[in-house]
Enzyme design. Structure first.
Site, mmCIF file in Angstrom:
data_model
loop_
_atom_site.group_PDB
_atom_site.id
_atom_site.type_symbol
_atom_site.label_atom_id
_atom_site.label_comp_id
_atom_site.label_asym_id
_atom_site.label_seq_id
_atom_site.Cartn_x
_atom_site.Cartn_y
_atom_site.Cartn_z
ATOM 1 N N HIS A 179 0.847 -1.206 0.000
ATOM 2 C CA HIS A 179 0.000 0.000 0.000
ATOM 3 C C HIS A 179 0.875 1.246 0.000
ATOM 4 C CE1 HIS A 179 0.934 0.002 4.268
ATOM 5 N NE2 HIS A 179 0.408 1.198 4.364
ATOM 6 N N LYS A 216 9.556 -2.791 3.476
ATOM 7 C CA LYS A 216 10.706 -2.606 4.365
ATOM 8 C C LYS A 216 10.657 -3.626 5.489
ATOM 9 C CE LYS A 216 14.182 0.086 5.503
ATOM 10 N NZ LYS A 216 14.998 -1.135 5.635
ATOM 11 N N LYS A 244 3.701 -1.658 11.977
ATOM 12 C CA LYS A 244 4.695 -0.821 12.656
ATOM 13 C C LYS A 244 4.951 0.470 11.882
ATOM 14 C CE LYS A 244 7.937 -3.335 14.205
ATOM 15 N NZ LYS A 244 9.134 -4.185 14.330
ATOM 16 N N LYS A 295 9.814 -8.774 5.125
ATOM 17 C CA LYS A 295 10.762 -9.437 6.020
ATOM 18 C C LYS A 295 11.458 -10.548 5.260
ATOM 19 C CE LYS A 295 12.069 -9.102 10.370
ATOM 20 N NZ LYS A 295 12.039 -7.899 11.222
ATOM 21 N N SER A 339 15.983 3.672 9.789
ATOM 22 C CA SER A 339 16.216 3.127 8.448
ATOM 23 C C SER A 339 15.580 4.039 7.397
ATOM 24 C CB SER A 339 15.590 1.744 8.314
ATOM 25 O OG SER A 339 16.465 0.770 8.838
HETATM 26 P P1 NAD Z 1 20.793 -10.014 17.729
HETATM 27 O O1 NAD Z 1 21.097 -11.221 16.953
HETATM 28 O O2 NAD Z 1 21.718 -8.857 17.651
HETATM 29 O O3 NAD Z 1 20.622 -10.367 19.290
HETATM 30 C C1 NAD Z 1 19.771 -11.316 19.816
HETATM 31 C C2 NAD Z 1 20.416 -11.859 21.088
HETATM 32 O O4 NAD Z 1 19.475 -12.703 21.774
HETATM 33 C C3 NAD Z 1 21.646 -12.715 20.811
HETATM 34 O O5 NAD Z 1 22.726 -12.239 21.582
HETATM 35 C C4 NAD Z 1 21.216 -14.121 21.228
HETATM 36 O O6 NAD Z 1 22.266 -14.924 21.721
HETATM 37 C C5 NAD Z 1 20.183 -13.806 22.296
HETATM 38 N N1 NAD Z 1 19.265 -14.915 22.572
HETATM 39 C C6 NAD Z 1 18.765 -15.844 21.726
HETATM 40 N N2 NAD Z 1 17.943 -16.692 22.365
HETATM 41 C C7 NAD Z 1 17.929 -16.299 23.660
HETATM 42 C C8 NAD Z 1 17.289 -16.779 24.811
HETATM 43 N N3 NAD Z 1 16.482 -17.833 24.769
HETATM 44 N N4 NAD Z 1 17.491 -16.137 25.983
HETATM 45 C C9 NAD Z 1 18.298 -15.056 26.050
HETATM 46 N N5 NAD Z 1 18.933 -14.551 24.973
HETATM 47 C C10 NAD Z 1 18.765 -15.163 23.791
HETATM 48 O O7 NAD Z 1 19.316 -9.594 17.288
HETATM 49 P P2 NAD Z 1 18.612 -8.178 17.455
HETATM 50 O O8 NAD Z 1 18.800 -7.419 16.198
HETATM 51 O O9 NAD Z 1 19.005 -7.585 18.759
HETATM 52 O O10 NAD Z 1 17.076 -8.638 17.480
HETATM 53 C C11 NAD Z 1 16.452 -9.085 18.677
HETATM 54 C C12 NAD Z 1 14.936 -8.979 18.491
HETATM 55 O O11 NAD Z 1 14.596 -7.618 18.200
HETATM 56 C C13 NAD Z 1 14.346 -9.818 17.353
HETATM 57 O O12 NAD Z 1 13.049 -10.230 17.734
HETATM 58 C C14 NAD Z 1 14.241 -8.819 16.213
HETATM 59 O O13 NAD Z 1 13.260 -9.180 15.277
HETATM 60 C C15 NAD Z 1 13.851 -7.579 16.990
HETATM 61 N N6 NAD Z 1 14.108 -6.322 16.292
HETATM 62 C C16 NAD Z 1 15.368 -5.991 15.874
HETATM 63 C C17 NAD Z 1 15.577 -4.769 15.250
HETATM 64 C C18 NAD Z 1 16.960 -4.296 14.844
HETATM 65 O O14 NAD Z 1 17.085 -3.116 14.442
HETATM 66 N N7 NAD Z 1 17.984 -5.085 14.958
HETATM 67 C C19 NAD Z 1 14.496 -3.905 14.994
HETATM 68 C C20 NAD Z 1 13.224 -4.279 15.438
HETATM 69 C C21 NAD Z 1 13.051 -5.490 16.083
#
Ligand code: NAD
Length: 473
Positions: free
Chosen positions: A67, A72, A96, A108, A364
């Site tokens: 839309h 993204k 979002k 995604k 972003s």
């Molecule tokens: P990342 O890979 O940098 O970090 C995730 C961390 O979680 C890792 O260090 C991993 O070891 C840890 N982890 C995994 N399973 C675990 C558990 N059971 N208990 C404790 N720790 C655990 O990823 P991220 O970019 O920080 O993303 C984390 C979440 O945030 C995801 O759901 C992602 O979709 C969401 N998110 C990320 C962004 C972004 O800009 N990176 C934006 C919006 C949402």
């Protein structure tokens, strides 16, 4: 976990959507169109590993809604990746973006690998091959679909993507805008790396500044002095912990994959991060107590719980044991609909992922705009503003006969640089979104919780856009 998880992630998103859709005026056709994932690209491709063997890689890109274009959403590297998950995450991106007024549709991507099991060279080959598959099917481009980092990916992967894209599209002047979350040298924007965690902090801080909301939770106004537990010390968790600590809160526990640690006097995320880097684990951090299971951290007594790892970690089974007053969903989908029901009964405020972790996509958007305009934020006006402010101060000094100290003068006069402008745009976005959702929630007694309010807001915006596009007369 599947035994206690009656709904898939995508079904959970649909369920939350339906709950909110009933509270809107839109007809079924529009609602069905908003909910549907428009394009799902499932691919398999071969990659030769370092030992000469060939591995067939499973990967996805989902465009939930066009839309607004481009679509993204991040790219996730995890061995849990599956079509349902990518569809759910793409849908959340549409909602979002709508809530925070970022003019993109949701998308995604995911590659079903555990990056720890591959060498850097193998990861580079996988990422580059994935990008060329996207190019072949026209699933990537600054005006089509713009990926970003997510779980398991970061600046390095985004660099490989932009480089592959640019080499396949020679002369495309806006090629840098095909992906965000890039290093600065590759067209990234200052402030992107910390954006999601900082956005989480801004959103929760705004909630904590609402006197009536805090009173209801039996908490004092403001972030200062609040106790915080963070799950996941990756990009989002690390930066959330950092900004809460800097904002005067106390991070009393941190949980990672291998375990959890607790210190009621507060933990410093950078020291814990360095300890983990050195020892390979967050456990046995000096001064902290190890918890028996990493999930125990979710059940600690605290004011604010920040799940920043993966989805479905707080569900019908463990939600009754959660003692936090506020849950800030930094990860995507950390709480299931069953958990939401428990929170409603227990009076826990769950601040939903759908807007709370929108800092990443907001910045972003700023990065994408920078790429299209081919100029760094602040480059044109920084010096002009500084000179103008200096003239005003000098005039005031000569009119009043008083002088301002050199340091003070510098801080008042200085022109904003890129990072300051990006943080300011993010702060404005998160504060406005928090207020908008809270107002919507409190103005309609039929809206049961903040998540539903966020969905109602998103549905209203996307539906209006469809109607104004002329698709639905
Ligand atoms: P990342 O890979 O940098 O970090 C995730 C961390 O979680 C890792 O260090 C991993 O070891 C840890 N982890 C995994 N399973 C675990 C558990 N059971 N208990 C404790 N720790 C655990 O990823 P991220 O970019 O920080 O993303 C984390 C979440 O945030 C995801 O759901 C992602 O979709 C969401 N998110 C990320 C962004 C972004 O800009 N990176 C934006 C919006 C949402």
């Amino acid at each position: 976990m599947s035994a206690t998880k009656p709904y898939s992630f995508f079904q959970s998103v649909e369920r939350s959507f339906d709950k909110a859709a009933k509270l809107t005026k839109w007809d079924l056709g529009i609602l069905e169109q908003i909910k549907a994932c428009n394009s799902v690209y499932q691919m398999r491709f071969p990659v030769k590993m370092d030992d000469g063997s060939i591995e067939v890689i499973e990967a996805y890109r989902v465009q939930h809604s066009q839309h607004k274009t481009p679509c993204k959403g991040g790219i996730r590297f995890s061995d849990e990746v599956n079509q349902d998950e990518v569809m759910a995450l793409a849908s959340l991106m549409t909602y979002k973006c709508a809530i925070v007024n970022v003019p993109f549709g949701g998308g995604k991507g995911g590659i079903k690998i555990n990056p720890r099991n591959y060498s850097t060279y193998e990861l580079e080959k996988i990422t580059r091959r994935y990008t060329s598959e996207l190019v072949k099917k026209n699933f990537i481009g600054p005006g089509i679909d713009v990926p970003a980092p997510d779980y398991g990916t970061g600046e390095r992967e985004m660099s490989w993507i932009v480089d592959t894209y640019a080499s396949l599209k020679p002369g495309e002047i806006d090629a840098a805008g095909c992906v965000t979350g890039k290093p600065i040298t590759q067209g990234g924007v200052r402030g992107r790396k910390e954006a999601t965690g900082l956005g989480v902090f801004f959103g929760i801080r705004e909630v904590c500044n609402m006197e009536d909301v805090m009173k209801k939770l039996g908490l004092k106004t403001g972030v200062e002095g609040k106790t915080v537990v963070v799950q996941g010390l990756g990009n989002v968790g690390y930066h959330s912990a950092k900004f809460f600590r800097e904002g005067g809160a106390k991070v009393i526990a941190l949980a990672e994959y291998e375990g959890a640690i607790m210190n009621p006097n507060g933990l410093n995320e950078e020291e814990v991060f360095q300890h983990r880097k050195k020892t390979g684990s967050i456990l046995n951090f000096p001064g902290a107590t190890n918890l028996a299971k990493n999930t125990d951290a979710l059940e600690l007594e605290c004011d604010i719980l920040i799940p920043a790892a993966l989805e479905n970690v707080i569900n019908g089974e463990n939600a009754p044991r959660v003692k936090a007053k506020i849950i800030g969903e930094a990860a995507n989908g950390p709480c299931t609909p069953e958990a939401d029901e428990v929170f409603a009964q227990k009076g826990i405020l769950c601040v939903p992922d759908m807007y709370l972790n929108a800092g990443g996509v907001t910045v972003s958007y700023f990065e994408w705009l920078k790429n299209l305009s081919h100029v760094r934020y602040g480059r044109m006006e920084k010096r002009f503003n500084e000179n103008m402010n200096m003239k005003i101060i000098n005039q005031m000094e000569s009119l009043t006969g008083k002088t301002v100290g050199a340091e003070e003068k510098k801080s008042i006069a200085h022109g904003a640089d890129e990072q300051e402008l990006v943080h300011s745009g993010l702060e404005e976005t998160m504060i406005s979104a928090t207020r908008e959702i809270m107002e919507l929630w409190h103005s309609n007694p039929d809206i049961p919780d903040m998540r539903t309010a966020a969905y109602v807001s998103a549905i209203n915006k996307v539906a209006t856009s469809y109607v104004e596009l002329g698709i639905f007369p």
